[in-house]
Write a protein that holds these residues in place. Structure first.
Motif, short mmCIF file in Angstrom:
data_model
loop_
_atom_site.label_atom_id
_atom_site.label_comp_id
_atom_site.label_asym_id
_atom_site.label_seq_id
_atom_site.Cartn_x
_atom_site.Cartn_y
_atom_site.Cartn_z
N ILE A 6 0.82 -1.21 0.00
CA ILE A 6 0.00 0.00 0.00
C ILE A 6 0.86 1.27 0.00
N ASP A 7 0.26 2.35 -0.52
CA ASP A 7 0.73 3.70 -0.31
C ASP A 7 -0.29 4.37 0.60
N GLU A 54 -4.37 18.41 7.50
CA GLU A 54 -2.96 18.56 7.16
C GLU A 54 -2.22 17.24 7.36
N GLU A 55 -1.26 16.96 6.46
CA GLU A 55 -0.45 15.76 6.65
C GLU A 55 0.33 15.86 7.96
N PHE A 56 0.41 14.75 8.69
CA PHE A 56 1.19 14.77 9.93
C PHE A 56 2.45 13.92 9.78
N LYS A 84 -5.58 8.13 3.76
CA LYS A 84 -5.95 7.82 2.38
C LYS A 84 -4.99 6.75 1.90
N VAL A 85 -5.53 5.59 1.54
CA VAL A 85 -4.72 4.41 1.24
C VAL A 85 -5.00 3.91 -0.17
N LYS A 86 -3.94 3.61 -0.90
CA LYS A 86 -4.07 2.98 -2.21
C LYS A 86 -3.53 1.56 -2.12
N ILE A 87 -4.30 0.59 -2.57
CA ILE A 87 -3.89 -0.81 -2.55
C ILE A 87 -3.17 -1.13 -3.86
N ASN A 88 -1.86 -1.36 -3.77
CA ASN A 88 -1.06 -1.63 -4.97
C ASN A 88 -1.13 -3.07 -5.42
N SER A 92 2.92 8.73 6.74
CA SER A 92 2.86 8.40 5.32
C SER A 92 3.92 7.38 4.95
N ALA A 93 3.65 6.57 3.93
CA ALA A 93 4.62 5.59 3.43
C ALA A 93 4.24 5.20 2.01
N GLN A 94 5.24 4.76 1.26
CA GLN A 94 5.03 4.30 -0.11
C GLN A 94 5.53 2.86 -0.22
N GLY A 95 4.74 2.03 -0.92
CA GLY A 95 5.17 0.65 -1.15
C GLY A 95 5.34 -0.16 0.11
#
Length: 390
Positions: free
Chosen positions: A118-119, A127-129, A186-190, A133-136
């Motif tokens: 996930i991203d 606001e982003e805290f 907000k999460v994207k499932i890769n 956050s993380a990528q991959g």
């Protein structure tokens, strides 16, 4: 506070690596980082003008230090740990998840025990805290590694979907600024993957072992070896610290001190560019740190670093140890094996800076001398001590 921040980076990023415990060097650096590493290796000189490998190239080291007692030392350590079966299973489970996972190709939704890549980005009050956050990122559904509701909130969604999760951090969360706070992720499932079933057939096809039990036994042995090496390293570090405390440092060789400050400043500059995308000079200017403060930190840190090399060389002199290039190569190979590297070249890639590697190898050689006559006592387990008192 500003000074402490610089000292912390120096200690972790530079002095720590000299003791053989630096962070693994990322080999996917940009072109500028690669050039810096290549330049450092080109400037590396293993031997002095006499063809000897030395920790400090000084004729009369007694002019600079009076070596403290380094023989027959006594040190007390915490008991060496033993690997538990649960730890072995957790390690194998992690390997199955990270190294051997099988991507799901069918069109289905996320289920319990799936591994989702996930991203995600966390927001608080729109606001982003920091740290949210993380990528991959690989996440095992049902592991409980994320706050309550995060993993369950992905169940039922498919690859490619973007999911919004309205959650609340626990009131006892480790980061006090997030305790009890309402946030949105907000999460994207890769991708969706599963762990393979651990069978003898799988072990024979995917590992160097024929059965699951052989695989487990090998994993346990490797984990115990790692613990033993860590324990041995702690013993050496503690004994060496005792020698440092017992040693009188009269003054520091001017040439080595000045070169050391240049090297430390260069490494620190590289660290700031890599971690914060700014030069050390830019950071110093931004934070309003005076050049006098920077000079003081560089001097103190370099002196600490030189203490190690001066003591190592003094021990070599006292023991009549002269190291040729061939001798060093043998010690380097022993050091690689001791620290679990498959070969010396892999170890060199890990360290990146060959000067730091050389200092580590020579430090380890000196520690071997110290350990030969030392007495190491293990502390009584705390529970047993309490029982005895009762």
């Amino acid at each position: 506070m500003k000074k402490k921040m610089i000292i912390l980076l120096l200690t972790l990023g530079i002095l720590g690596t000299a003791m053989g415990c630096g962070e693994k060097k990322d080999k996917t650096e940009d072109k500028e980082g690669t050039k810096t590493e290549q330049s450092a290796q080109e400037d590396f000189k293993l031997t002095n003008k006499d063809g000897k490998v030395v920790a400090a190239d000084i004729n009369k080291i007694e002019d600079y230090i009076t070596l403290g007692e380094y023989k027959n030392l006594q040190v007390t350590e915490a008991p060496k740990a033993s690997v538990t079966d649960e730890e072995v299973e957790n390690s194998i489970s992690y390997k199955l998840m990270s190294q051997y996972k099988v991507e799901v190709t069918e069109d289905r939704a996320v289920q319990q025990d799936d591994i989702v890549n996930i991203d995600f980005t966390g927001y608080m009050d729109g606001e982003e805290f920091e740290g949210g956050s993380a990528q991959g990122e690989d996440l095992l559904i049902g592991s409980g590694s994320m706050i309550e509701g995060f993993e369950d909130g992905l169940v039922g969604h498919k690859k490619g979907e973007e999911v919004t999760l309205d959650l609340t951090f626990p009131v006892d969360y480790r980061a006090t600024e997030l305790q009890g706070k309402a946030v949105q992720f907000k999460v994207k499932i890769n991708s969706i993957s599963v762990k393979p079933e651990l069978t003898d057939e799988w072990a024979a096809a995917n590992t160097d072992y024929k059965t699951v039990e052989e695989f487990r036994a090998a994993e346990k042995e490797a984990m115990q070896k790692s613990i033993d090496l860590e324990y041995e390293g702690q013993v050496k570090s503690d004994l060496f610290s005792m020698v440092v405390e017992a040693t009188e440092f009269k003054e520091y060789p001017e040439a080595l001190l000045e070169q050391g400050k240049k090297d430390v400043r260069e490494r620190l500059d590289q660290m700031y560019q890599a971690q914060f995308q700014m030069t050390l000079d830019d950071y110093v200017k931004q934070q309003g740190i005076s050049e006098e403060e920077v000079e003081q930190v560089l001097t103190e840190s370099t002196q600490t670093y030189l203490q190690q090399n001066l003591i190592v060389q003094a021990i070599f002199n006292a023991e009549g140890i002269e190291m040729s290039e061939e001798d060093y190569t043998a010690e380097e190979a022993k050091f690689a094996e001791l620290n679990g590297f498959p070969d010396v070249e892999t170890m060199k890639m890990y360290y990146g800076d060959l000067n730091v590697l050389k200092d580590s190898v020579l430090w380890n050689k000196a520690c071997d001398v110290i350990v030969e006559t030392a007495t190491v006592t293990e502390q009584e387990p705390e529970a047993d001590t309490q029982a005895a008192q009762e």
